[in-house]
Design a protein around this motif. Structure first.
Motif, PDB file in Angstrom:
ATOM      1  N   ASP A  15       0.824  -1.212   0.000  1.00 14.78           N
ATOM      2  CA  ASP A  15       0.000   0.000   0.000  1.00 14.78           C
ATOM      3  C   ASP A  15       0.860   1.264   0.000  1.00 14.78           C
ATOM      4  O   ASP A  15       0.555   2.228  -0.704  1.00 14.78           O
ATOM      5  N   ALA A  16       1.936   1.262   0.780  1.00 13.53           N
ATOM      6  CA  ALA A  16       2.807   2.434   0.845  1.00 13.53           C
ATOM      7  C   ALA A  16       3.499   2.667  -0.495  1.00 13.53           C
ATOM      8  O   ALA A  16       3.625   3.818  -0.950  1.00 13.53           O
ATOM      9  N   VAL A  17       3.934   1.593  -1.160  1.00 13.29           N
ATOM     10  CA  VAL A  17       4.579   1.746  -2.462  1.00 13.29           C
ATOM     11  C   VAL A  17       3.559   2.199  -3.506  1.00 13.29           C
ATOM     12  O   VAL A  17       3.835   3.079  -4.323  1.00 13.29           O
ATOM     13  N   CYS A  18       2.372   1.633  -3.462  1.00 20.38           N
ATOM     14  CA  CYS A  18       1.335   2.016  -4.423  1.00 20.38           C
ATOM     15  C   CYS A  18       0.895   3.465  -4.247  1.00 20.38           C
ATOM     16  O   CYS A  18       0.401   4.084  -5.185  1.00 20.38           O
ATOM     17  N   ALA A  19       1.093   4.024  -3.064  1.00 21.15           N
ATOM     18  CA  ALA A  19       0.719   5.418  -2.806  1.00 21.15           C
ATOM     19  C   ALA A  19       1.759   6.402  -3.340  1.00 21.15           C
ATOM     20  O   ALA A  19       1.481   7.599  -3.443  1.00 21.15           O
ATOM     21  N   LEU A  20       2.945   5.921  -3.691  1.00 24.45           N
ATOM     22  CA  LEU A  20       3.967   6.792  -4.261  1.00 24.45           C
ATOM     23  C   LEU A  20       3.548   7.206  -5.661  1.00 24.45           C
ATOM     24  O   LEU A  20       2.973   6.410  -6.403  1.00 24.45           O
ATOM     25  N   THR A  21       3.842   8.434  -6.025  1.00 19.05           N
ATOM     26  CA  THR A  21       3.526   8.898  -7.375  1.00 19.05           C
ATOM     27  C   THR A  21       4.644   9.788  -7.894  1.00 19.05           C
ATOM     28  O   THR A  21       5.366  10.413  -7.115  1.00 19.05           O
ATOM     29  N   VAL A  22       4.748   9.826  -9.202  1.00 18.91           N
ATOM     30  CA  VAL A  22       5.658  10.773  -9.836  1.00 18.91           C
ATOM     31  C   VAL A  22       4.805  11.857 -10.490  1.00 18.91           C
ATOM     32  O   VAL A  22       3.623  11.655 -10.754  1.00 18.91           O
ATOM     33  N   ALA A  23       5.425  12.987 -10.751  1.00 18.35           N
ATOM     34  CA  ALA A  23       4.717  14.083 -11.412  1.00 18.35           C
ATOM     35  C   ALA A  23       4.272  13.636 -12.802  1.00 18.35           C
ATOM     36  O   ALA A  23       4.928  12.796 -13.427  1.00 18.35           O
ATOM     37  N   PRO A  24       3.163  14.182 -13.286  1.00 18.78           N
ATOM     38  CA  PRO A  24       2.649  13.756 -14.598  1.00 18.78           C
ATOM     39  C   PRO A  24       3.672  13.805 -15.725  1.00 18.78           C
ATOM     40  O   PRO A  24       3.700  12.922 -16.575  1.00 18.78           O
ATOM     41  N   ASP A  25       4.571  14.798 -15.717  1.00 14.68           N
ATOM     42  CA  ASP A  25       5.557  14.899 -16.793  1.00 14.68           C
ATOM     43  C   ASP A  25       6.680  13.877 -16.673  1.00 14.68           C
ATOM     44  O   ASP A  25       7.486  13.724 -17.587  1.00 14.68           O
ATOM     45  N   GLN A  26       6.739  13.149 -15.554  1.00 19.07           N
ATOM     46  CA  GLN A  26       7.766  12.123 -15.358  1.00 19.07           C
ATOM     47  C   GLN A  26       7.265  10.714 -15.642  1.00 19.07           C
ATOM     48  O   GLN A  26       8.067   9.794 -15.750  1.00 19.07           O
ATOM     49  N   VAL A  27       5.972  10.542 -15.749  1.00 14.17           N
ATOM     50  CA  VAL A  27       5.396   9.211 -15.960  1.00 14.17           C
ATOM     51  C   VAL A  27       5.967   8.548 -17.209  1.00 14.17           C
ATOM     52  O   VAL A  27       6.246   7.354 -17.224  1.00 14.17           O
ATOM     53  N   VAL A  28       6.193   9.329 -18.250  1.00 18.89           N
ATOM     54  CA  VAL A  28       6.724   8.784 -19.502  1.00 18.89           C
ATOM     55  C   VAL A  28       8.095   8.134 -19.285  1.00 18.89           C
ATOM     56  O   VAL A  28       8.446   7.189 -19.977  1.00 18.89           O
ATOM     57  N   PHE A  29       8.857   8.599 -18.306  1.00 18.21           N
ATOM     58  CA  PHE A  29      10.191   8.071 -18.051  1.00 18.21           C
ATOM     59  C   PHE A  29      10.189   6.870 -17.112  1.00 18.21           C
ATOM     60  O   PHE A  29      11.023   5.990 -17.233  1.00 18.21           O
ATOM     61  N   SER A  30       9.257   6.846 -16.171  1.00 17.84           N
ATOM     62  CA  SER A  30       9.340   5.832 -15.115  1.00 17.84           C
ATOM     63  C   SER A  30       8.100   4.983 -14.928  1.00 17.84           C
ATOM     64  O   SER A  30       8.176   3.906 -14.363  1.00 17.84           O
ATOM     65  N   GLY A  31       6.950   5.453 -15.334  1.00 17.69           N
ATOM     66  CA  GLY A  31       5.713   4.784 -14.974  1.00 17.69           C
ATOM     67  C   GLY A  31       5.346   5.149 -13.544  1.00 17.69           C
ATOM     68  O   GLY A  31       6.022   5.957 -12.903  1.00 17.69           O
ATOM     69  N   GLN A  32       4.273   4.566 -13.061  1.00 19.86           N
ATOM     70  CA  GLN A  32       3.860   4.783 -11.673  1.00 19.86           C
ATOM     71  C   GLN A  32       4.141   3.505 -10.875  1.00 19.86           C
ATOM     72  O   GLN A  32       4.020   2.394 -11.401  1.00 19.86           O
ATOM     73  N   PRO A  33       4.528   3.634  -9.625  1.00 17.07           N
ATOM     74  CA  PRO A  33       4.896   2.471  -8.817  1.00 17.07           C
ATOM     75  C   PRO A  33       3.842   1.366  -8.766  1.00 17.07           C
ATOM     76  O   PRO A  33       4.188   0.187  -8.754  1.00 17.07           O
ATOM     77  N   VAL A  34       2.580   1.718  -8.769  1.00 18.71           N
ATOM     78  CA  VAL A  34       1.533   0.714  -8.623  1.00 18.71           C
ATOM     79  C   VAL A  34       1.642  -0.372  -9.694  1.00 18.71           C
ATOM     80  O   VAL A  34       1.402  -1.545  -9.431  1.00 18.71           O
ATOM     81  N   GLN A  35       2.041  -0.017 -10.917  1.00 19.44           N
ATOM     82  CA  GLN A  35       2.113  -1.007 -11.990  1.00 19.44           C
ATOM     83  C   GLN A  35       3.178  -2.062 -11.733  1.00 19.44           C
ATOM     84  O   GLN A  35       3.027  -3.216 -12.129  1.00 19.44           O
TER      85      GLN A  35
END
Length: 159
Positions: A15-35
């Motif tokens: 749950d703690a990892v899934c709650a981490l997020t990156v800024a919208p402009d960074q998603v293209v580089f890293s994705g979001q932790p939940v995936q």
């Protein structure tokens, strides 16, 4: 000053990892932790980043990095999906995490001698963190990135 520690991911941290997020402009580089937590890859180990005791990020170690990156030799490891939650960026956590990697890798991957990563040419902040932490950029580029050309960075680990 942030005290940054690294540790293997455990299912109770989901749950703690899934709650981490990156800024919208960074998603293209890293994705979001939940995936990465909900769709794990058998060749990748997830590790978490704590700063001052709080879980603030994570990264994956790719044990089969050379199978898709011809610049790496069999047995070389890949650092992938490094994410520091957007609310904690800009505090030196990424650079501190990278500086902690050699000792951490020696403990958890004692046979590893080389660690590679690629970072998008359009992501200079991440590249700076990796270089500040001890990675070397030899000037080569990886052209197979989903979001465009990437710098190839390398860190020699103790044998």
């Amino acid at each position: 000053m942030n005290v940054v520690t690294l540790a293997p991911y455990t299912p109770d941290q989901r749950d703690a990892v899934c709650a981490l997020t990156v800024a919208p402009d960074q998603v293209v580089f890293s994705g979001q932790p939940v995936q990465f937590v909900t769709q794990p890859d058998a060749c990748m180990d997830i590790h978490v980043i704590h700063a001052d005791g709080a879980l603030v990020g994570f990264f994956r170690i790719d044990r089969d990095y050379a199978s898709i990156h011809d610049f790496a030799a069999p047995g070389d490891l890949g650092l992938r999906s490094v994410i520091v939650d957007h609310r904690h960026q800009g505090r030196g956590i990424g650079s501190a995490m990278v500086r902690a990697l050699p000792a951490y890798m020696a403990q958890h991957y004692p046979a590893a001698t080389d660690l590679y990563l690629t970072v998008n040419l359009r992501n200079p902040g991440a590249r700076k963190s990796y270089l500040n932490g001890g990675f070397i950029d030899n000037g080569a580029h990886y052209l197979g990135g989903d979001a465009g050309p990437q710098h190839i960075l390398h860190m020699k680990l103790a044998p």
